[in-house]
Scaffold this active site. Structure first.
Site, PDB file in Angstrom:
ATOM      1  N   ASP A   1      10.907  -3.191   4.193  1.00  0.00           N
ATOM      2  CA  ASP A   1       9.927  -4.109   3.638  1.00  0.00           C
ATOM      3  C   ASP A   1      10.409  -5.528   3.979  1.00  0.00           C
ATOM      4  O   ASP A   1      11.576  -5.724   4.305  1.00  0.00           O
ATOM      5  CB  ASP A   1       9.858  -3.891   2.120  1.00  0.00           C
ATOM      6  CG  ASP A   1       8.943  -4.878   1.436  1.00  0.00           C
ATOM      7  OD1 ASP A   1       7.848  -5.148   1.972  1.00  0.00           O
ATOM      8  OD2 ASP A   1       9.327  -5.392   0.367  1.00  0.00           O
TER       9      ASP A   1
ATOM     10  N   ASP B   1       9.237  -9.037   2.233  1.00  0.00           N
ATOM     11  CA  ASP B   1       9.447  -9.947   1.094  1.00  0.00           C
ATOM     12  C   ASP B   1      10.255  -9.274  -0.006  1.00  0.00           C
ATOM     13  O   ASP B   1       9.919  -8.188  -0.469  1.00  0.00           O
ATOM     14  CB  ASP B   1       8.091 -10.407   0.543  1.00  0.00           C
ATOM     15  CG  ASP B   1       7.251 -11.122   1.604  1.00  0.00           C
ATOM     16  OD1 ASP B   1       7.818 -11.900   2.380  1.00  0.00           O
ATOM     17  OD2 ASP B   1       6.027 -10.892   1.644  1.00  0.00           O
TER      18      ASP B   1
ATOM     19  N   ASP C   1      11.792  -3.217  -2.100  1.00  0.00           N
ATOM     20  CA  ASP C   1      12.089  -3.760  -3.427  1.00  0.00           C
ATOM     21  C   ASP C   1      10.995  -3.445  -4.437  1.00  0.00           C
ATOM     22  O   ASP C   1      11.078  -3.884  -5.573  1.00  0.00           O
ATOM     23  CB  ASP C   1      12.300  -5.279  -3.366  1.00  0.00           C
ATOM     24  CG  ASP C   1      10.987  -6.015  -3.154  1.00  0.00           C
ATOM     25  OD1 ASP C   1      10.225  -5.609  -2.247  1.00  0.00           O
ATOM     26  OD2 ASP C   1      10.712  -6.976  -3.894  1.00  0.00           O
TER      27      ASP C   1
HETATM   28 MG   LIG Z   1       8.674  -6.587  -1.200  1.00  0.00          MG
END
Ligand SMILES: [Mg+2]
Ligand SMILES: [Zn+2]
Length: 196
Positions: free
Chosen positions: A9, A11, A128
């Site tokens: 991923d 961000d 995240d």
């Molecule tokens: Mg993310």
């Protein structure tokens, strides 16, 4: 079985996330250690592929040209640190567009597998948010790891409510990359991973 691919991923994993979206190169900030992690992974035979939801495009907050400019900046920063990203696939849609590519759906992972001739059972995902873990599960990835540099607390709560857990939780991408390099014998990665 060797692991051939690391999906990441963006961000909250490579760069800091922002509640108002990363809209320009100026707002793009690498998380400490993330470039070092990518340099570590680049030393293996594995593919390293970014899979990112960028609904700011569909919302009209940034253009796809603006997003691609941010990605050129990201790639240059990674390359300068000795790292490598083989591809970036993004979903530009809004949640209400109900597309097949926005995580937690597996569309982008399936596209990446087709484009690069990957085996998803030889791939791991690092993210995240709950969406990252769920997309990896839906695509049939070998493992899904959570890092604590973004929305991990909400992620663990959301996953728990759905009866799901990440395979491991790491402090950050550097710790995850170190563990992958030590555990999965990625130097044995071979491409193409299957007939296609
Ligand atoms: Mg993310
Ligand atoms: Zn989409």
């Amino acid at each position: 079985m060797p692991i051939n691919t690391v999906f990441l991923d963006r961000d909250g994993v490579i760069n800091y996330d922002r509640p108002d979206y990363v809209k320009s190169r100026n707002e793009f900030r690498f998380i400490p250690g993330s470039r070092k992690a990518l340099a570590l992974l680049a030393g293996s035979g594995m593919k390293v592929i970014l899979i990112t939801n960028q609904s700011a495009v569909g919302r009209g907050i940034i253009t796809s040209a603006g997003l691609e400019s941010i990605h050129r900046h990201l790639l240059a920063g990674v390359k300068a640190a000795g790292g490598r990203i083989d591809d970036i696939l993004y979903c530009p849609h809004r949640p209400e567009d109900d597309c097949s590519c926005r995580k937690p759906r597996p569309g982008l992972l399936l596209q990446a597998a087709a484009r690069h001739c990957l085996r998803l059972d030889q791939a791991v995902m690092i993210g995240d948010s709950a969406k990252d873990i769920q997309a990896a599960r839906a695509a049939g990835c070998n493992a899904a790891y959570l890092v604590k540099t973004g929305h991990w607390q909400e992620a663990l709560a959301e996953l728990g409510a759905a009866g799901q857990v990440p395979d491991k939780v790491f402090a950050n991408l550097l710790e995850a990359a170190g563990w992958i390099m030590a555990t999965w014998r990625p130097e044995a990665a071979r491409f193409p991973a299957r007939d296609c």
